[in-house]
Write an enzyme that holds these catalytic residues in place. Structure first.
Site, PDB file in Angstrom:
ATOM      1  N   LYS A  18      46.570  39.151  47.492  1.00 12.90           N
ATOM      2  CA  LYS A  18      47.087  40.219  46.736  1.00 12.90           C
ATOM      3  C   LYS A  18      46.455  41.725  47.625  1.00 12.90           C
ATOM      4  O   LYS A  18      47.254  42.501  47.740  1.00 12.90           O
ATOM      5  CB  LYS A  18      46.289  40.563  45.373  1.00 12.90           C
ATOM      6  CG  LYS A  18      46.762  39.305  44.481  1.00 12.90           C
ATOM      7  CD  LYS A  18      45.759  39.379  43.224  1.00 12.90           C
ATOM      8  CE  LYS A  18      44.382  39.413  43.311  1.00 12.90           C
ATOM      9  NZ  LYS A  18      43.693  38.183  43.604  1.00 12.90           N
ATOM     10  N   ARG A  44      43.436  41.779  34.048  1.00  9.96           N
ATOM     11  CA  ARG A  44      42.987  40.218  34.365  1.00  9.96           C
ATOM     12  C   ARG A  44      42.671  39.584  33.015  1.00  9.96           C
ATOM     13  O   ARG A  44      42.272  38.300  33.323  1.00  9.96           O
ATOM     14  CB  ARG A  44      41.428  40.182  35.200  1.00  9.96           C
ATOM     15  CG  ARG A  44      41.620  40.081  36.730  1.00  9.96           C
ATOM     16  CD  ARG A  44      40.098  40.295  37.280  1.00  9.96           C
ATOM     17  NE  ARG A  44      39.836  39.587  38.206  1.00  9.96           N
ATOM     18  CZ  ARG A  44      39.911  39.846  39.383  1.00  9.96           C
ATOM     19  NH1 ARG A  44      40.555  41.156  40.053  1.00  9.96           N
ATOM     20  NH2 ARG A  44      39.637  39.266  40.537  1.00  9.96           N
ATOM     21  N   ARG A  52      37.514  35.283  54.937  1.00  8.19           N
ATOM     22  CA  ARG A  52      37.627  36.467  54.535  1.00  8.19           C
ATOM     23  C   ARG A  52      36.840  37.582  55.268  1.00  8.19           C
ATOM     24  O   ARG A  52      35.293  37.406  55.049  1.00  8.19           O
ATOM     25  CB  ARG A  52      37.733  36.859  53.288  1.00  8.19           C
ATOM     26  CG  ARG A  52      37.976  38.211  52.889  1.00  8.19           C
ATOM     27  CD  ARG A  52      38.578  38.700  51.604  1.00  8.19           C
ATOM     28  NE  ARG A  52      38.189  38.136  50.374  1.00  8.19           N
ATOM     29  CZ  ARG A  52      38.547  38.134  49.149  1.00  8.19           C
ATOM     30  NH1 ARG A  52      39.884  38.679  48.955  1.00  8.19           N
ATOM     31  NH2 ARG A  52      37.970  37.633  48.096  1.00  8.19           N
ATOM     32  N   ARG A 111      32.066  39.967  52.002  1.00 14.79           N
ATOM     33  CA  ARG A 111      31.606  40.365  50.537  1.00 14.79           C
ATOM     34  C   ARG A 111      30.570  39.167  50.162  1.00 14.79           C
ATOM     35  O   ARG A 111      30.716  38.039  50.633  1.00 14.79           O
ATOM     36  CB  ARG A 111      32.907  40.127  49.751  1.00 14.79           C
ATOM     37  CG  ARG A 111      33.661  41.494  49.741  1.00 14.79           C
ATOM     38  CD  ARG A 111      34.931  41.261  49.152  1.00 14.79           C
ATOM     39  NE  ARG A 111      34.933  40.657  47.800  1.00 14.79           N
ATOM     40  CZ  ARG A 111      35.968  40.122  47.117  1.00 14.79           C
ATOM     41  NH1 ARG A 111      37.081  40.726  47.498  1.00 14.79           N
ATOM     42  NH2 ARG A 111      36.137  39.649  46.019  1.00 14.79           N
ATOM     43  N   ARG A 116      34.881  31.768  39.985  1.00 11.45           N
ATOM     44  CA  ARG A 116      36.076  32.719  40.065  1.00 11.45           C
ATOM     45  C   ARG A 116      37.511  32.107  39.728  1.00 11.45           C
ATOM     46  O   ARG A 116      38.561  32.617  39.020  1.00 11.45           O
ATOM     47  CB  ARG A 116      36.202  33.255  41.652  1.00 11.45           C
ATOM     48  CG  ARG A 116      34.959  34.245  41.659  1.00 11.45           C
ATOM     49  CD  ARG A 116      34.644  34.771  43.019  1.00 11.45           C
ATOM     50  NE  ARG A 116      35.679  35.523  43.581  1.00 11.45           N
ATOM     51  CZ  ARG A 116      35.739  36.029  45.046  1.00 11.45           C
ATOM     52  NH1 ARG A 116      34.788  35.202  45.945  1.00 11.45           N
ATOM     53  NH2 ARG A 116      36.646  36.756  45.340  1.00 11.45           N
TER      54      ARG A 116
HETATM   55  P1  ADP Z   1      42.959  39.053  47.314  1.00 10.60           P
HETATM   56  O1  ADP Z   1      42.942  40.272  47.147  1.00 10.60           O
HETATM   57  O2  ADP Z   1      43.928  38.338  46.568  1.00 10.60           O
HETATM   58  O3  ADP Z   1      41.591  38.206  46.742  1.00 10.60           O
HETATM   59  P2  ADP Z   1      43.079  38.914  50.363  1.00 10.60           P
HETATM   60  O4  ADP Z   1      44.319  39.652  50.348  1.00 10.60           O
HETATM   61  O5  ADP Z   1      41.832  39.526  50.412  1.00 10.60           O
HETATM   62  O6  ADP Z   1      43.142  38.317  48.761  1.00 10.60           O
HETATM   63  O7  ADP Z   1      43.316  37.489  51.038  1.00 10.60           O
HETATM   64  C1  ADP Z   1      42.153  36.552  51.251  1.00 10.60           C
HETATM   65  C2  ADP Z   1      42.022  36.220  52.610  1.00 10.60           C
HETATM   66  O8  ADP Z   1      43.194  35.447  53.135  1.00 10.60           O
HETATM   67  C3  ADP Z   1      41.964  37.245  53.788  1.00 10.60           C
HETATM   68  O9  ADP Z   1      41.026  37.100  54.730  1.00 10.60           O
HETATM   69  C4  ADP Z   1      43.442  37.456  54.308  1.00 10.60           C
HETATM   70  O10 ADP Z   1      43.124  37.981  55.591  1.00 10.60           O
HETATM   71  C5  ADP Z   1      43.832  36.215  54.108  1.00 10.60           C
HETATM   72  N1  ADP Z   1      45.304  35.792  53.890  1.00 10.60           N
HETATM   73  C6  ADP Z   1      45.980  36.653  53.001  1.00 10.60           C
HETATM   74  N2  ADP Z   1      47.087  36.237  52.838  1.00 10.60           N
HETATM   75  C7  ADP Z   1      47.248  35.177  53.541  1.00 10.60           C
HETATM   76  C8  ADP Z   1      48.328  34.259  53.915  1.00 10.60           C
HETATM   77  N3  ADP Z   1      49.656  34.593  53.174  1.00 10.60           N
HETATM   78  N4  ADP Z   1      48.131  33.293  54.614  1.00 10.60           N
HETATM   79  C9  ADP Z   1      47.007  33.160  55.395  1.00 10.60           C
HETATM   80  N5  ADP Z   1      45.841  33.782  55.032  1.00 10.60           N
HETATM   81  C10 ADP Z   1      46.060  34.984  54.341  1.00 10.60           C
HETATM   82  P1  ADP Z   2      39.130  38.698  44.175  1.00  3.77           P
HETATM   83  O1  ADP Z   2      40.916  39.094  44.213  1.00  3.77           O
HETATM   84  O2  ADP Z   2      38.861  38.028  45.588  1.00  3.77           O
HETATM   85  O3  ADP Z   2      38.875  38.001  42.786  1.00  3.77           O
HETATM   86  P2  ADP Z   2      38.498  41.384  43.604  1.00  3.77           P
HETATM   87  O4  ADP Z   2      38.092  42.280  44.616  1.00  3.77           O
HETATM   88  O5  ADP Z   2      39.773  41.576  42.859  1.00  3.77           O
HETATM   89  O6  ADP Z   2      38.464  40.080  44.189  1.00  3.77           O
HETATM   90  O7  ADP Z   2      37.432  41.525  42.400  1.00  3.77           O
HETATM   91  C1  ADP Z   2      36.156  41.108  42.637  1.00  3.77           C
HETATM   92  C2  ADP Z   2      35.177  41.010  41.486  1.00  3.77           C
HETATM   93  O8  ADP Z   2      35.232  42.252  40.536  1.00  3.77           O
HETATM   94  C3  ADP Z   2      35.730  39.997  40.276  1.00  3.77           C
HETATM   95  O9  ADP Z   2      35.146  38.719  40.404  1.00  3.77           O
HETATM   96  C4  ADP Z   2      35.272  40.633  39.294  1.00  3.77           C
HETATM   97  O10 ADP Z   2      33.974  40.132  38.962  1.00  3.77           O
HETATM   98  C5  ADP Z   2      35.477  41.988  39.369  1.00  3.77           C
HETATM   99  N1  ADP Z   2      36.604  42.464  38.763  1.00  3.77           N
HETATM  100  C6  ADP Z   2      37.328  43.250  39.499  1.00  3.77           C
HETATM  101  N2  ADP Z   2      38.706  43.637  38.870  1.00  3.77           N
HETATM  102  C7  ADP Z   2      38.200  43.008  37.461  1.00  3.77           C
HETATM  103  C8  ADP Z   2      39.021  43.369  36.297  1.00  3.77           C
HETATM  104  N3  ADP Z   2      40.093  43.895  36.166  1.00  3.77           N
HETATM  105  N4  ADP Z   2      38.380  42.585  35.071  1.00  3.77           N
HETATM  106  C9  ADP Z   2      37.095  42.210  35.204  1.00  3.77           C
HETATM  107  N5  ADP Z   2      36.616  42.009  36.640  1.00  3.77           N
HETATM  108  C10 ADP Z   2      36.891  42.657  37.485  1.00  3.77           C
END
Ligand code: ADP
Ligand code: ADP
Ligand code: ZN
Length: 218
Positions: free
Chosen positions: A16, A91, A130, A164, A175
């Protein structure tokens, strides 16, 4: 894509943030990442940061009331007038209901809710690989998104990177569980409102971007 209000949904590590940043840079609609906002609050040591820190490290969700407050304040800022991409919010169903109320108050509506679908089996590798630039926040991956020059950020040239604290194999299960139990019910919620679109998030990054652009434009 001017003036669009979009939600990106999908599992943790599903891509995302990567896609929201590309859309922001390409189309000038601002990315609103609640995860980034919470990490900034933790770093700054604010009350919200103090509440959120341990919860985030454990991989659980921060209380709805806190999150709704955070996003309400952010959406009221002037840069959101041109549209926004929500990444990581809502969420839970109560968060989605609060968002609906916030938008209705401003006589605004959502244009699309896009599910970036990625199978659970791919998530551990996505999350444990990541990392990001310590200076500008650009996202990378050990295998799937390496900088062009090893150890140097493509965007700003920095040589400092961070991982992270919650991106460990141990937190992934918690998660994912939170995603399936608390966030997945939003899919039928938005489907019923005619807003839900689903794309294949297992594809390579450029391919996911292409699908997203087509979905948003079409
Ligand atoms: P989210 O915001 O949903 O938690 P991220 O955008 O941070 O996810 O992506 C998680 C990890 O996977 C990052 O290290 C990113 O570089 C990698 N990544 C994102 N999209 C892809 C994809 N389509 N294929 C492979 N790796 C990806
Ligand atoms: P990812 O896409 O890898 O799960 P985020 O960066 O979106 O990570 O979120 C990291 C953490 O921040 C989540 O695991 C949660 O603890 C908290 N968080 C983020 N957004 C929300 C939300 N909308 N509601 C509740 N917790 C949240
Ligand atoms: Zn950088």
């Amino acid at each position: 894509m001017k003036g669009k209000r979009i939600i990106l949904m999908g599992p943790p590590g599903g891509g995302k943030g990567t896609q929201a940043r590309i859309l922001q840079d390409t189309f000038g609609i601002v990315q609103l990442s609640t995860g980034d906002m919470l990490r900034a609050a933790v770093k700054a040591g604010t009350e919200i940061g103090k509440t959120a820190q341990k919860i985030m490290e454990a991989g659980a969700l921060v209380p709805d009331a806190v999150m709704v407050g955070v996003i309400a304040a952010r959406i009221a800022e002037p840069d959101c007038v041109k549209g926004f991409i929500l990444d990581g919010f809502p969420r839970t169903i109560p968060q989605a209901e609060a968002l609906d109320a916030m938008l209705a108050e401003r006589e605004l509506s959502l244009d699309a809710v896009i599910e970036v679908r990625v199978p659970d089996a791919m998530i551990v590798e996505r999350i444990t690989g990541r990392y990001s630039c310590a200076k500008c926040g650009a996202g990378y991956h050990d295998t799937f998104q390496k900088p062009k020059v090893e150890g140097v950020c493509d965007v700003c040239g920095s040589t400092e990177f961070i991982r992270r604290k919650d991106d460990t194999a141990e937190t992934v299960a918690t998660r994912l569980q939170a995603y399936h139990d608390q966030t997945a019910p939003l899919l039928p919620y938005y489907e019923q409102r005619g807003l839900l679109k689903t794309i294949d998030g297992a594809a390579p990054i450029e391919d996911v971007t292409r699908q997203l652009v087509e979905t948003v434009a079409g």
